[in-house]
Design a protein around this motif. Structure first.
Motif, PDB file in Angstrom:
ATOM      1  N   SER A 235       1.050  -1.385   0.174  1.00  0.00           N
ATOM      2  CA  SER A 235      -0.062  -0.045  -0.143  1.00  0.00           C
ATOM      3  C   SER A 235       1.436   1.586  -0.220  1.00  0.00           C
ATOM      4  CB  SER A 235      -1.046  -0.138   1.523  1.00  0.00           C
ATOM      5  OG  SER A 235      -0.206   0.304   2.594  1.00  0.00           O
TER       6      SER A 235
ATOM      7  N   SER B  20      -1.653   8.783 -11.716  1.00  0.00           N
ATOM      8  CA  SER B  20      -1.264   7.957 -11.012  1.00  0.00           C
ATOM      9  C   SER B  20      -0.048   7.524 -11.803  1.00  0.00           C
ATOM     10  CB  SER B  20      -1.994   6.917 -11.284  1.00  0.00           C
ATOM     11  OG  SER B  20      -2.550   6.413 -12.769  1.00  0.00           O
TER      12      SER B  20
ATOM     13  N   GLU C 139     -12.310   8.351 -10.353  1.00  0.00           N
ATOM     14  CA  GLU C 139     -12.563   7.103  -9.846  1.00  0.00           C
ATOM     15  C   GLU C 139     -13.595   7.000  -8.949  1.00  0.00           C
ATOM     16  OE1 GLU C 139      -9.924   5.976  -7.028  1.00  0.00           O
ATOM     17  OE2 GLU C 139      -7.649   6.733  -8.377  1.00  0.00           O
TER      18      GLU C 139
ATOM     19  N   TRP D  51      -3.258  -0.497 -13.381  1.00  0.00           N
ATOM     20  CA  TRP D  51      -3.287   1.375 -13.149  1.00  0.00           C
ATOM     21  C   TRP D  51      -4.289   0.501 -12.122  1.00  0.00           C
ATOM     22  CZ3 TRP D  51      -9.105   2.131 -12.297  1.00  0.00           C
ATOM     23  CH2 TRP D  51      -9.390   3.124 -11.818  1.00  0.00           C
ATOM     24  N   LEU D  52      -3.779   1.610 -10.918  1.00  0.00           N
ATOM     25  CA  LEU D  52      -4.943   1.254  -9.886  1.00  0.00           C
ATOM     26  C   LEU D  52      -5.338   2.195  -9.101  1.00  0.00           C
ATOM     27  CD1 LEU D  52      -1.878  -1.969  -8.380  1.00  0.00           C
ATOM     28  CD2 LEU D  52      -4.122  -1.978  -9.352  1.00  0.00           C
ATOM     29  N   PRO D  53      -5.831   2.081  -8.413  1.00  0.00           N
ATOM     30  CA  PRO D  53      -7.063   3.043  -8.247  1.00  0.00           C
ATOM     31  C   PRO D  53      -6.160   3.825  -6.248  1.00  0.00           C
ATOM     32  CG  PRO D  53      -8.554   1.256  -7.044  1.00  0.00           C
ATOM     33  CD  PRO D  53      -7.302   0.537  -8.586  1.00  0.00           C
ATOM     34  N   SER D  54      -6.458   4.610  -6.179  1.00  0.00           N
ATOM     35  CA  SER D  54      -5.576   5.396  -5.009  1.00  0.00           C
ATOM     36  C   SER D  54      -6.859   4.875  -4.036  1.00  0.00           C
ATOM     37  CB  SER D  54      -5.919   6.994  -5.368  1.00  0.00           C
ATOM     38  OG  SER D  54      -7.275   7.609  -5.876  1.00  0.00           O
ATOM     39  N   GLY D  55      -8.636   4.244  -4.226  1.00  0.00           N
ATOM     40  CA  GLY D  55      -8.996   4.042  -3.633  1.00  0.00           C
ATOM     41  C   GLY D  55      -9.306   2.809  -3.626  1.00  0.00           C
TER      42      GLY D  55
ATOM     43  N   SER E 255      -6.209  -0.355  -4.149  1.00  0.00           N
ATOM     44  CA  SER E 255      -4.922   0.598  -3.289  1.00  0.00           C
ATOM     45  C   SER E 255      -4.020  -0.125  -2.349  1.00  0.00           C
ATOM     46  CB  SER E 255      -6.205   1.985  -2.793  1.00  0.00           C
ATOM     47  OG  SER E 255      -6.959   1.664  -1.221  1.00  0.00           O
ATOM     48  N   GLU E 256      -4.554  -0.821  -1.968  1.00  0.00           N
ATOM     49  CA  GLU E 256      -3.671  -1.916  -1.008  1.00  0.00           C
ATOM     50  C   GLU E 256      -1.887  -2.508  -1.376  1.00  0.00           C
ATOM     51  OE1 GLU E 256      -4.930  -5.737   0.624  1.00  0.00           O
ATOM     52  OE2 GLU E 256      -6.597  -4.563   0.160  1.00  0.00           O
TER      53      GLU E 256
ATOM     54  N   ARG F 227      -1.306  -0.749  -4.813  1.00  0.00           N
ATOM     55  CA  ARG F 227      -0.546   0.567  -5.662  1.00  0.00           C
ATOM     56  C   ARG F 227       1.143   0.418  -5.895  1.00  0.00           C
ATOM     57  NH1 ARG F 227      -3.929   5.703  -7.108  1.00  0.00           N
ATOM     58  NH2 ARG F 227      -1.725   6.268  -7.319  1.00  0.00           N
TER      59      ARG F 227
END
Length: 346
Positions: free
Chosen positions: A103, A186, A245, A262-266, A270-271, A273
């Protein structure tokens, strides 16, 4: 150098063999012979199974082995024990996924790794990182001081069987309006399979040992920069529509699979990223170099062209789903009377 490659016919293993042959080495491959049998010329092929079928490895000795397909500690231990007196060095392809806390960014080689509480667990999809970490420990126990551990991030380029990168170059080559994730800021990381293969062979030649993260592309890169550089390289007229998002989460659009690289920030993903934000400076100091993003994009599109129109995609949005989502996005923007719902504004 006499080199043994465990695997050797698919993706990274395929390019490791090509690089080793290019550099004049004598190569033997060991695999089950079920995928692309005979794909390499000038290679001695041994066929067997890592699960109880290693006896064919008793036929020779090698300067080094490169293990591109070790996932289960039990089988990696068996391979190491079989080869301990037959090879000088063991190069193991592990993964960035071994790190305990992904994370946070900049995991480095001394960061804590996952623990496998029960070695009888062999559920690779759900315990991939912990299994790889345990494989590393097993090798260090069987062949102390003789192991090179390579922890790659996202491996991309021609022959990628996952489509986790291929989706974007091919989608850009089609042009038209594209759904893109977030604001484009990102960070993304990936390494061309050919760069990884070359460096792995060179490090094995030099008898280097220890642990190295191996990611790329050598400079900090955002999702927006990646797509813009790819679009320009392809001469594409694709138009990027950046969807926030919250909208993507509302419509159950998943990072990494529906929208790869791509991975989201939430949210739950997100864990992870840190998979796209690893510290690979140690490998760069040890000679890891990179071709340009543009070259990887172009070659990936060429590779896809060889697969034919019948290829079954394993990642990315279908054309119908993307069209549906874009319509929903523009409807929302229109309803809110908010400008910038299309084009570069997002």
């Amino acid at each position: 150098m006499k080199l043994l490659v465990l695997g050797g016919t698919r993706f990274l293993g395929y390019y490791v063999v090509l690089e080793a042959l290019k550099r004049g080495h004598e190569v033997t491959t060991f695999n089950r012979g079920k995928t692309d049998r005979g794909v390499h010329s000038r290679v001695k092929e041994l066929y067997g199974d890592r699960d109880g079928g290693l006896h064919v490895l008793q036929s020779d000795e090698w300067d080094a082995v490169i293990d591109t397909c070790g996932y289960l500690p039990r089988l990696v231990r068996a391979s190491a024990r079989e080869l301990a007196d037959r090879v000088g060095q063991y190069t193991f392809i592990s993964s960035i996924s071994v790190y305990k806390d992904l994370s946070v960014p900049r995991s480095h080689e001394d960061s804590d790794v996952l623990e496998l509480e029960d070695e009888s667990i062999e559920d690779i999809p759900n315990h991939y990182g912990a299994l790889k970490a345990r494989c590393e420990q097993v090798l260090d126990g069987v062949m102390p001081g003789r192991v090179l551990t390579v922890r790659p991030g996202l491996i991309v380029g021609p022959k990628d069987p996952t489509d986790r990168f291929t989706y974007w170059p091919v989608r850009m080559s089609r042009g038209g309006e594209m759904l893109c994730p977030g604001r484009g800021d990102s960070e993304v990381q990936f390494i061309d399979v050919r760069d990884l293969a070359q460096w792995t062979v060179v490090m094995t030649e030099a008898k280097r040992t220890g642990v190295y993260n191996a990611a790329g592309p050598g400079v900090a890169l955002t999702m927006r920069e990646f797509l813009e550089r790819g679009r320009e390289a392809l001469g594409s007229r694709a138009v990027f529509t950046w969807c926030d998002e919250a909208f993507l989460a509302e419509h159950e659009v998943r990072g990494w699979s529906d929208l790869p690289v791509w991975l989201p920030s939430g949210g739950q993903l997100s864990e992870y990223r840190g998979i796209l934000q690893a510290d690979y400076s140690k490998a760069m100091k040890a000679g890891l170099t990179f071709r340009t993003v543009e070259e990887t994009v172009l070659d990936t599109v060429r590779f896809h062209g060889q697969r034919g129109d019948g290829a079954q995609w394993k990642a990315g949005l279908s054309a119908a789903r993307e069209t549906e989502l874009l319509a929903l996005w523009h409807g929302r923007m229109s309803g809110e009377q908010t400008a910038g719902g299309s084009g570069e504004a997002g």
